[in-house]
Design a protein around this motif. Structure first.
Motif, PDB file in Angstrom:
ATOM      1  N   GLU A   1      32.662   7.198  17.290  1.00  0.00           N
ATOM      2  CA  GLU A   1      32.199   8.587  17.289  1.00  0.00           C
ATOM      3  C   GLU A   1      30.975   8.806  16.408  1.00  0.00           C
ATOM      4  O   GLU A   1      30.124   9.641  16.694  1.00  0.00           O
ATOM      5  CB  GLU A   1      33.313   9.530  16.826  1.00  0.00           C
ATOM      6  CG  GLU A   1      34.562   9.508  17.692  1.00  0.00           C
ATOM      7  CD  GLU A   1      35.639   8.620  17.109  1.00  0.00           C
ATOM      8  OE1 GLU A   1      35.279   7.680  16.339  1.00  0.00           O
ATOM      9  OE2 GLU A   1      36.826   8.852  17.399  1.00  0.00           O
TER      10      GLU A   1
ATOM     11  N   TYR B   1      31.045  13.519  24.806  1.00  0.00           N
ATOM     12  CA  TYR B   1      32.080  14.399  24.264  1.00  0.00           C
ATOM     13  C   TYR B   1      32.604  13.902  22.923  1.00  0.00           C
ATOM     14  O   TYR B   1      33.001  14.700  22.068  1.00  0.00           O
ATOM     15  CB  TYR B   1      33.247  14.500  25.248  1.00  0.00           C
ATOM     16  CG  TYR B   1      32.939  15.221  26.534  1.00  0.00           C
ATOM     17  CD1 TYR B   1      32.070  16.313  26.566  1.00  0.00           C
ATOM     18  CD2 TYR B   1      33.517  14.814  27.741  1.00  0.00           C
ATOM     19  CE1 TYR B   1      31.792  16.968  27.750  1.00  0.00           C
ATOM     20  CE2 TYR B   1      33.249  15.476  28.931  1.00  0.00           C
ATOM     21  CZ  TYR B   1      32.383  16.550  28.922  1.00  0.00           C
ATOM     22  OH  TYR B   1      32.121  17.204  30.105  1.00  0.00           O
TER      23      TYR B   1
ATOM     24  N   GLN C   1      30.081  13.265  17.283  1.00  0.00           N
ATOM     25  CA  GLN C   1      30.360  14.316  16.310  1.00  0.00           C
ATOM     26  C   GLN C   1      29.051  15.015  15.922  1.00  0.00           C
ATOM     27  O   GLN C   1      28.517  14.830  14.835  1.00  0.00           O
ATOM     28  CB  GLN C   1      31.067  13.726  15.094  1.00  0.00           C
ATOM     29  CG  GLN C   1      32.417  13.110  15.439  1.00  0.00           C
ATOM     30  CD  GLN C   1      33.139  12.556  14.232  1.00  0.00           C
ATOM     31  OE1 GLN C   1      32.647  12.582  13.111  1.00  0.00           O
ATOM     32  NE2 GLN C   1      34.339  12.046  14.445  1.00  0.00           N
ATOM     33  N   THR C   2      28.558  15.829  16.851  1.00  0.00           N
ATOM     34  CA  THR C   2      27.276  16.486  16.624  1.00  0.00           C
ATOM     35  C   THR C   2      27.365  18.007  16.639  1.00  0.00           C
ATOM     36  O   THR C   2      26.466  18.680  16.149  1.00  0.00           O
ATOM     37  CB  THR C   2      26.263  16.071  17.711  1.00  0.00           C
ATOM     38  OG1 THR C   2      26.708  16.571  18.979  1.00  0.00           O
ATOM     39  CG2 THR C   2      26.128  14.554  17.786  1.00  0.00           C
ATOM     40  N   GLY C   3      28.418  18.543  17.235  1.00  0.00           N
ATOM     41  CA  GLY C   3      28.512  19.992  17.394  1.00  0.00           C
ATOM     42  C   GLY C   3      27.715  20.509  18.573  1.00  0.00           C
ATOM     43  O   GLY C   3      27.687  21.704  18.832  1.00  0.00           O
ATOM     44  N   ARG C   4      27.030  19.603  19.316  1.00  0.00           N
ATOM     45  CA  ARG C   4      26.221  20.016  20.462  1.00  0.00           C
ATOM     46  C   ARG C   4      26.688  19.319  21.744  1.00  0.00           C
ATOM     47  O   ARG C   4      25.910  19.165  22.690  1.00  0.00           O
ATOM     48  CB  ARG C   4      24.739  19.680  20.221  1.00  0.00           C
ATOM     49  CG  ARG C   4      24.164  20.285  18.959  1.00  0.00           C
ATOM     50  CD  ARG C   4      22.657  20.056  18.879  1.00  0.00           C
ATOM     51  NE  ARG C   4      22.318  18.634  18.957  1.00  0.00           N
ATOM     52  CZ  ARG C   4      22.311  17.805  17.927  1.00  0.00           C
ATOM     53  NH1 ARG C   4      22.658  18.236  16.733  1.00  0.00           N
ATOM     54  NH2 ARG C   4      21.986  16.526  18.090  1.00  0.00           N
ATOM     55  N   ASN C   5      27.958  18.912  21.737  1.00  0.00           N
ATOM     56  CA  ASN C   5      28.457  18.047  22.802  1.00  0.00           C
ATOM     57  C   ASN C   5      28.270  18.643  24.186  1.00  0.00           C
ATOM     58  O   ASN C   5      27.821  17.968  25.117  1.00  0.00           O
ATOM     59  CB  ASN C   5      29.937  17.733  22.576  1.00  0.00           C
ATOM     60  CG  ASN C   5      30.194  17.171  21.191  1.00  0.00           C
ATOM     61  OD1 ASN C   5      30.001  17.860  20.203  1.00  0.00           O
ATOM     62  ND2 ASN C   5      30.616  15.922  21.125  1.00  0.00           N
TER      63      ASN C   5
ATOM     64  N   HIS D   1      37.045  23.951  26.599  1.00  0.00           N
ATOM     65  CA  HIS D   1      36.709  24.063  25.179  1.00  0.00           C
ATOM     66  C   HIS D   1      36.761  25.514  24.709  1.00  0.00           C
ATOM     67  O   HIS D   1      37.107  25.787  23.565  1.00  0.00           O
ATOM     68  CB  HIS D   1      35.317  23.475  24.920  1.00  0.00           C
ATOM     69  CG  HIS D   1      35.350  22.007  24.642  1.00  0.00           C
ATOM     70  ND1 HIS D   1      35.234  21.474  23.390  1.00  0.00           N
ATOM     71  CD2 HIS D   1      35.509  20.946  25.477  1.00  0.00           C
ATOM     72  CE1 HIS D   1      35.300  20.170  23.448  1.00  0.00           C
ATOM     73  NE2 HIS D   1      35.458  19.815  24.709  1.00  0.00           N
TER      74      HIS D   1
END
Length: 335
Positions: A136, A182, A185-189, A224
């Protein structure tokens, strides 16, 4: 058959009856049917699909290990070993198993051995893409290569290119890449997923299942957001939602033999057309499914997504609505 009498079934083999026979034998620990099936598999697309389905069952047994012991030089057995150890590694990470890291290492080594044994085969590279979602934070360099186009993200593009070189637009390879998106771990998936599937579909030829990829992201976006059924409707009754469904219908479904296609893809297309109120267009997709269905994406229409009976009920209501709409003058529904 009247709609009230229709009872859909889920089977991972779908319309592939030879695969169904191999799975039956595999569940009892017998591997000969699996070997014979793979030896007769005609192309990389079917090879990828069959090895994936077989591995999901074989991961719970030592059947592939027994095959390798009996036929140590079998290339197909080596590829199936890679499939099985990758499946176990992914499950171990999902379940937070204590041996997850050890299983990941075994899987990586199995993939490399398969790539060496079968250099023209896309499956070892598809398997490496499946493993990439476990990284991830993208610690491995091969998982953070520069993207091939604007608006895309650093990722395992080299692995995708290797799979593409062997089987252009391999369905599972691109779905594995989407799973990697998905997992990042970017917050923009979700926005990155939208960019990726639009990029993939834009270059895919007619008849390619990659034209169904945007339908998956649309459902994932709803999941989501944890919306209700009304919220999911709004994801489809929009210009973009209708366009995605029509493109998948006309550019993919209309140019392929549904009997050779993924049940998940067909269910996502039927769901998208129904959700965007294109009932008549959805009817041939439901007919192409025949007796089969998958709980996803229908489960997300239910208040209790883990309830298989609820997913089946939504599917049946959608199917009935669309087949009823597809009625020619003086004739009844054709399904």
């Amino acid at each position: 058959m009247a709609p009230s009498e229709f009872k859909p079934v889920y089977h991972p083999a779908g319309h592939d009856h030879d695969l169904r026979t191999a799975l039956q034998d595999l569940r009892t620990g017998r591997w000969l049917s699996m070997r014979d099936l793979l030896e007769s598999t005609p192309d990389w697309s079917a090879w990828t699909r069959r090895t994936q389905v077989l591995a999901a069952v074989a991961a719970g047994s030592d059947a592939v290990q027994a095959w390798q012991a009996e036929e140590p030089r079998s290339v197909a057995a080596t590829v199936m070993h890679a499939r099985v150890v990758v499946e176990r590694a992914v499950r171990a990470r999902r379940e937070k198993h204590a041996r997850a890291q050890e299983l990941w290492q075994q899987a990586w080594e199995g993939c490399r051995a398969a790539a060496h044994a079968s250099p023209a085969d896309p499956v070892p590279w598809v398997c490496l893409l499946a493993l990439s979602q476990l990284d991830e934070r993208q610690r491995l360099e091969e998982h953070r290569l520069p993207p091939p186009g604007p608006m895309l993200f650093p990722g395992p593009w080299g692995l995708l290119a290797e799979a593409d070189r062997r089987d252009p637009f391999n369905r599972e390879a691109y779905h594995r890449m989407l799973q990697f998106v998905y997992a990042r771990q970017t917050g923009r998936n979700l926005s990155e997923a939208v960019d990726f599937v639009q990029w993939a579909a834009s270059s895919a030829p007619e008849g390619s299942p990659l034209h169904a990829l945007p339908l998956y992201v649309r459902v994932e976006r709803y999941r989501h957001e944890q919306g209700n059924e009304k919220a999911l409707d709004l994801h489809w009754v929009t210009e973009d939602g209708e366009r995605d469904a029509r493109r998948a219908l006309h550019i993919w479904f209309a140019h392929t033999d549904p009997a050779t296609q993924s049940l998940l893809d067909l269910n996502h297309l039927a769901h998208a057309l129904w959700g965007s109120l294109q009932f008549v267009d959805a009817a041939p997709v439901f007919r192409a499914l025949g007796p089969y269905y998958t709980s996803v994406p229908w489960a997300y229409r239910n208040r209790h997504p883990r309830d298989p009976a609820g997913a089946e009920d939504v599917f049946l209501r959608a199917r009935s609505r669309c087949l009823t709409a597809d009625v020619s003058p003086g004739r009844g529904p054709r399904g």
